[in-house]
Every structure is written in C-alpha cells, then in structure tokens.
Enzyme design. Structure first.
Site, PDB file in Angstrom:
ATOM      1  N   CYS A  83       0.836  -1.190   0.000  1.00  0.00           N
ATOM      2  CA  CYS A  83       0.000   0.000   0.000  1.00  0.00           C
ATOM      3  C   CYS A  83       0.881   1.253   0.000  1.00  0.00           C
ATOM      4  CB  CYS A  83      -1.004  -0.030   1.148  1.00  0.00           C
ATOM      5  SG  CYS A  83      -2.365   1.162   0.927  1.00  0.00           S
ATOM      6  N   HIS A 181      -3.805  -4.822  -0.238  1.00  0.00           N
ATOM      7  CA  HIS A 181      -3.381  -5.336   1.067  1.00  0.00           C
ATOM      8  C   HIS A 181      -3.383  -6.867   1.045  1.00  0.00           C
ATOM      9  CE1 HIS A 181      -3.337  -1.622   3.496  1.00  0.00           C
ATOM     10  NE2 HIS A 181      -4.261  -1.205   2.636  1.00  0.00           N
ATOM     11  N   GLU A 183      -2.574  -8.828   3.363  1.00  0.00           N
ATOM     12  CA  GLU A 183      -3.028  -9.328   4.664  1.00  0.00           C
ATOM     13  C   GLU A 183      -4.546  -9.305   4.794  1.00  0.00           C
ATOM     14  OE1 GLU A 183      -2.749  -4.894   5.339  1.00  0.00           O
ATOM     15  OE2 GLU A 183      -1.735  -6.389   4.105  1.00  0.00           O
TER      16      GLU A 183
END
Length: 201
Positions: A83, A181, A183
């Site tokens: 990001c 992202h 994650e």
C-alpha cells in the site's frame, strides 16, 4: 530466514505479521532497529495513511533509510512494499503537497481521478489484479484495495480497474510493491506472501 517488518508507526503491523506467519514465515521481526534490517533476509515495508506523513515517519527512524538502501539496493535483499509502503518506492508523492519518496522506482503518486464521476474515491474493496507483464510474484486474482492515491510511473507489472486503469503492482530486480493489502486479501494475499518468501530475484 528472518523477515524484517518495518515498524515506523505507519503500518498495519499485527495483521501483516500474522499473514506472513500464515504464509510460512518462521521468523518475523517487527522492528524499528536498522541493525536488524541490515541483516534481514527479506524486508517488508507496510504503510497506512498519507504519503507525506509516512515518508516523514520512515525518515524519522534514525538510520532506517540508510539501512534499507544498503540491504535492499546494494546487497539485493528481496523487498516488498505494501500500500503506502509501495508508494514510498516512488520519487514523489503529491498527497497534501509534494513529498520525496525513496526514489527506488521512477514515478509519482497522484490523487485518483476516475474517468467516471460516479466512481467513488477512495477506491475501496475487492477488485481484480491483472498482470500486465510476467512476474513471479504476481498472479491474476482478486485482492482488497483501500486507497485514494495511486502510483504512476515505471516498472508496472499489474493493474486493476476503477473507472480506468490503476497500478496494482510494481517490480524491478529485487524490488516489488503492491497497492492492495495482501493481509486482507485472504487466500490470494497469503499465496502472494508465500511466493515472496520463496522469491529468488
């Protein structure tokens, strides 16, 4: 194998660390210590918030930028920016004024201006990742995005679409960055992180 996850007060550290471990990392060092970064086998730079604030925070960690330059640019340790961590690889960010990035990949980070005025900014939610040139880390799929600014420049390896193309990933040599992202991207994100852990650029 040590993965250094850079702690400079501007990243989703807990979630990224957990995702790296779920992807197979056995030794994740969440660290603001340049000495640990200088010896790490792989380096991940997360980032959440405004470009200028993140750039200032990173430079505010004494010796960190120098350690990154040495370990990543001179010694070739695999690097992943996430990001705003990806955006910081650029020369300049234009969020709330112009701010210098790391200057690792030629480009600027500019405000999203979709061609369709009904397309909302920030660009938020799940969207396709479309490889634009072959890269061992980037596969087609869906990932989770949340951003109002986007990279424009060289070494683009994937895009997404939000009323026009947006850079989703950049890469050159041992450097890679993703706007989305991992994650938060479930299996797609974990698979990408697993490839990063095995990456031999």
């Amino acid at each position: 194998m040590t993965v250094a996850l850079i702690d400079y007060g501007a990243g989703n550290l807990h979630s990224v660390a957990n995702a790296l471990k779920a992807a197979g990392a056995s030794d994740v060092a969440v660290t603001a210590d340049p000495k640990i970064v200088a010896k790490a086998d792989r380096i991940v730079l997360p980032g959440v918030g405004a470009f200028g604030a993140c750039a200032t925070a990173l430079r505010g960690v004494d010796g960190m930028v120098e350690a990154l330059d040495q370990r990543v640019r001179r010694e070739g340790a695999p690097f992943l920016g996430i990001c705003v961590g990806m955006q910081l690889m650029a020369d300049i960010g234009e969020e709330m004024g112009e701010h210098p990035g790391l200057g690792w990949i030629k480009g600027r980070v500019r405000h999203l201006t979709p061609s369709d005025p009904t397309a909302k900014v920030p660009h938020m939610g799940w969207n396709d990742v479309r490889p634009s040139s072959p890269h061992s880390l980037i596969e087609p799929g869906e990932a989770y995005f949340l951003h109002s600014y986007a990279f424009e420049g060289d070494d683009v390896v994937a895009t997404t679409d939000h009323a026009g193309p947006i850079v989703a990933a950049i890469a050159r040599d041992n450097l890679a960055g993703v706007q989305f992202h991992p994650e938060k991207s479930q299996r797609y994100g974990l698979d990408l992180l697993a490839r990063f852990l095995e990456w031999r650029p």
